[in-house]
Write an enzyme that holds these catalytic residues in place. Structure first.
Site, PDB file in Angstrom:
ATOM      1  N   GLY A 186       0.800  -1.215   0.000  1.00 10.59           N
ATOM      2  CA  GLY A 186       0.000   0.000   0.000  1.00 10.59           C
ATOM      3  C   GLY A 186       0.835   1.268   0.000  1.00 10.59           C
TER       4      GLY A 186
ATOM      5  CG  PHE B 121      -9.874  -1.737  15.585  1.00 10.30           C
ATOM      6  CD1 PHE B 121     -10.914  -2.250  14.831  1.00 10.30           C
ATOM      7  CD2 PHE B 121      -8.625  -2.324  15.463  1.00 10.30           C
ATOM      8  CE1 PHE B 121     -10.714  -3.321  13.974  1.00 10.30           C
ATOM      9  CE2 PHE B 121      -8.423  -3.386  14.619  1.00 10.30           C
ATOM     10  CZ  PHE B 121      -9.463  -3.897  13.867  1.00 10.30           C
TER      11      PHE B 121
ATOM     12  CG  ASP C 169      13.845  -7.904   1.408  1.00  6.94           C
ATOM     13  OD1 ASP C 169      14.354  -8.720   2.202  1.00  6.94           O
ATOM     14  OD2 ASP C 169      13.006  -8.241   0.547  1.00  6.94           O
TER      15      ASP C 169
ATOM     16  CD  GLN D   4       0.707  -4.044  17.679  1.00  5.36           C
ATOM     17  OE1 GLN D   4       0.166  -4.250  16.588  1.00  5.36           O
ATOM     18  NE2 GLN D   4       0.529  -2.931  18.370  1.00  5.36           N
TER      19      GLN D   4
ATOM     20  CG  HIS E   4      -2.709  -9.127  16.612  1.00  8.28           C
ATOM     21  ND1 HIS E   4      -3.804  -9.762  17.163  1.00  8.28           N
ATOM     22  CD2 HIS E   4      -3.198  -8.086  15.872  1.00  8.28           C
ATOM     23  CE1 HIS E   4      -4.901  -9.134  16.764  1.00  8.28           C
ATOM     24  NE2 HIS E   4      -4.566  -8.112  15.991  1.00  8.28           N
TER      25      HIS E   4
ATOM     26  CG  LEU F  91      -4.284 -10.788  12.276  1.00 11.86           C
ATOM     27  CD1 LEU F  91      -3.740 -10.551  13.665  1.00 11.86           C
ATOM     28  CD2 LEU F  91      -4.050  -9.581  11.381  1.00 11.86           C
TER      29      LEU F  91
ATOM     30  CD  GLU G 205      -7.326  -4.251  18.198  1.00  6.58           C
ATOM     31  OE1 GLU G 205      -7.694  -3.159  18.643  1.00  6.58           O
ATOM     32  OE2 GLU G 205      -6.135  -4.528  17.949  1.00  6.58           O
TER      33      GLU G 205
ATOM     34  NE  ARG H  87      -3.790  -4.645  17.083  1.00  6.98           N
ATOM     35  CZ  ARG H  87      -3.653  -4.532  15.764  1.00  6.98           C
ATOM     36  NH1 ARG H  87      -2.443  -4.390  15.238  1.00  6.98           N
ATOM     37  NH2 ARG H  87      -4.715  -4.547  14.980  1.00  6.98           N
TER      38      ARG H  87
ATOM     39  CG  HIS I 218       0.528  -8.054  14.025  1.00  4.69           C
ATOM     40  ND1 HIS I 218       0.027  -8.706  12.920  1.00  4.69           N
ATOM     41  CD2 HIS I 218      -0.116  -6.853  14.079  1.00  4.69           C
ATOM     42  CE1 HIS I 218      -0.870  -7.940  12.322  1.00  4.69           C
ATOM     43  NE2 HIS I 218      -0.972  -6.806  13.003  1.00  4.69           N
TER      44      HIS I 218
ATOM     45  NE  ARG J 160       0.471  -1.418  13.478  1.00  4.19           N
ATOM     46  CZ  ARG J 160      -0.649  -2.103  13.281  1.00  4.19           C
ATOM     47  NH1 ARG J 160      -1.822  -1.475  13.252  1.00  4.19           N
ATOM     48  NH2 ARG J 160      -0.630  -3.415  13.128  1.00  4.19           N
TER      49      ARG J 160
END
Length: 587
Positions: A17, A119, A221, A240, A242, A252, A255, A286, A353, A398
């Site tokens: 993304g 969340f 990388d 983190q 999860h 996963l 959440e 988390r 995670h 996070r």
């Protein structure tokens, strides 16, 4: 050995993304853009993001970007840089509406507005009731985002190099980055991709752990590339875990399950999160939930014959809610846990995670490194966005659905900054004569190594070492031993051998080169974790159980070449609003 060369305005390593959002900005501005990806772009790891993208739209509950900012600062355990956090939260609604106009098929409320679910760590009015802030496409939000961005990039004529592996940065004697060396997997050919701007968007490195939600392509990388180029890695002690990875598989469980009303229970059937976070309960941040799960297991309230996992219940939800809002979760539970969540709870355990640390960058996407008197001197020609970058908006922990927000906000911001920089600099600088030397030396060693270490066995040793010595809870003797053991693994990595010397789709060579990156990440993580004598966010020390703002309200910087740690201050001053001073963090 003569290495072929190609020239572009911008080379982007990574087609998730973040990379594709930046590429779209640049391609639509008329620049010649090359995007490298180890897999077909829509198979990038963004596709695995499930729960949503955070933005204070206020469609379900009242909301404000300042509340989002406060939650993010608090969630970071006050290690996040508040100028970058403000930048991200202020632009959140804008980038979500932009994605909507790109064609991203968000779920809808009855009034036609974008559906939002609650969340963990999201609140109203600076710590009030639970907010609904996560804009979702069922439980496949990342999938929808990635396909939307790919289609837009195809329309904008972005050039994709599919099944290519970025290898090393090319820097001149002044330190400017002039492009990269890369491996085309299909032919085994090495090529120099020269660029006026190089953007790293290579994602995370969760494969340093034995149990991880990350895909096998997440091998750090970009981090390996900058570490070998003499640029430090920031805050690598913060990983983190999860709370809800499928027990025994690591896949996963979003959440979003808890956002839709699911909850955790122990072997006694107790909703134990009320003990650890009396107000937020299952929707605490988390790190809090993960520590609670491990504590329940350590105190003998784990489930199953080995008492080594907990249960996530959603069978009390309606079948319509599960099949419409959580269809992917049900499919994962059936395939990997062999339970139908319509009738049975899902066995879960905390799983590695997300990487809060990474390549030091500012909120314009420019990579920064200590130079002379400044800890944040811009590295000319180099940019980083997404999980591989440490901006730092996530600090020590996070919040869920801030990751998809991070990649589009800073992907777009980096694209805008590159446009400005390339407008001022309209020519390619000449490459140094030794542009490919580092890469050719690495490859030559693999070709000529005799009686060396097995790549798969060495990779397994790395993952076991990290899992054992640098998990959810960290103990002084275990960390100290971990530093020694990861050093031993690093020595083995320097002598890995591949038996297959062929060129065409040689996965053995690719895995050996990826291991070079994984070891850079693992060493930085272990040494930084052993050195940080406090507990903050996801970094929990048994011997230093309290947060120490007097000594440790600072970012770590790990330099690979001499395995040295340095530190720089956290930026506590936002761009336009008053700062949020550190205080006790409770949910």
């Amino acid at each position: 050995m003569k290495v072929k060369q190609r020239k572009f305005d911008v080379v982007i390593v990574g087609a998730g993304g973040a990379g594709m959002r930046a590429a779209l900005q640049l391609s639509e501005a008329g620049f010649k853009v090359a995007v490298l990806s180890k897999v077909f772009p829509t198979r990038s790891h963004t596709v695995a993001a499930q729960g949503g993208i955070a933005a204070s739209l206020g469609n379900v509950t009242e909301d404000d970007w300042r509340w989002h900012m406060y939650d993010t600062v608090k969630g970071s355990d006050y290690l996040g840089d508040q100028d970058a956090i403000e930048f991200m939260c202020r632009h959140a609604a804008e980038v979500v509406y932009e994605l909507e106009h790109f064609g991203m098929p968000f779920d809808r409320l009855e009034n036609g507005k974008i559906y939002q679910r609650p969340f963990g760590g999201q609140s109203l009015n600076f710590g009030g009731e639970q907010a609904s802030r996560s804009c979702a496409v069922a439980d496949r939000t990342g999938h929808a985002m990635l396909h939307t961005l790919y289609q837009r990039n195809v329309s904008a004529n972005t050039q994709f190099f599919v099944e290519w592996l970025g290898l090393d940065l090319i820097r001149d004697h002044e330190g400017e980055v002039l492009g990269i060396t890369a491996l085309e997997m299909e032919t085994g050919e090495i090529m120099i991709l020269q660029a006026r701007a190089t953007l790293l968007a290579t994602g995370g490195a969760g494969r340093i752990f034995e149990a991880s939600t990350n895909a096998f392509i997440n091998t750090g990388d970009g981090l390996g590339m900058v570490a070998r180029a003499g640029i430090p890695l920031e805050d690598m002690e913060f990983w983190q875990f999860h709370p809800t990875g499928v027990y025994g598989a690591g896949i996963l469980i979003s959440e979003a399950v808890r956002g839709e009303g699911g909850y955790l229970v122990n072997a006694e059937g107790e909703r134990f999160m009320e003990r650890y976070a009396p107000h937020a309960r299952d929707l605490a941040s988390r790190d809090v939930v993960s520590r609670a799960l491990i504590t329940e297991i350590r105190q003998g309230r784990g489930c199953g014959p080995k008492e080594d996992h907990l249960l996530l219940k959603l069978d009390h939800l309606s079948a319509e809610t599960i099949t419409s809002k959580l269809p992917g979760i049900r499919e994962i539970a059936l395939k990997f846990a062999h339970v139908d969540p319509l009738v049975d709870p899902i066995p879960v355990v905390p799983t590695a995670h997300y990487m809060m640390g990474g390549i030091p960058a500012n909120y314009h996407g420019q990579v920064v490194a200590p130079y002379k008197t400044s800890p944040d001197e811009v590295v000319p020609g180099l940019y980083a966005v997404g999980e591989c970058a440490c901006v730092s908006v996530h600090g020590a922990n996070r919040l869920g659905t801030n990751s998809l927000l991070d990649i589009v906000v800073f992907g777009r911001a980096a694209g805008n900054q590159i446009i400005k920089d390339l407008t001022r600099n309209n020519h390619h600088k000449p490459l140094p004569p030794d542009a490919a030397e580092q890469t050719l030396t690495r490859l030559d060693r693999l070709e000529t190594q005799k009686d060396g270490e097995n790549v798969a066995a060495t990779s397994e040793a790395l993952r076991k070492t990290m899992q054992t010595h640098c998990g959810v809870f960290r103990f002084p003797d275990v960390l100290k031993e971990g530093v020694e053991k990861i050093g031993e693994v690093a020595e083995r990595v320097r002598h890995t051998e591949i038996c297959d010397k062929s060129r065409v789709f040689n996965t053995a060579r690719v895995e050996a080169l990826e291991l070079d990156n994984l070891i850079e990440v693992a060493i930085a993580t272990m040494i930084a974790a052993e050195a940080r004598h406090e507990s903050r966010g996801a970094h929990t020390r048994d011997d230093f159980p309290e947060r120490d703002d007097q000594k440790w309200l600072r970012h770590s910087l790990f330099f690979s070449k001499d395995q040295r740690l340095d530190y720089k201050p956290v930026r506590l001053k936002p761009l336009t609003v008053e700062s949020f001073p550190p205080k006790a963090r409770t949910y």
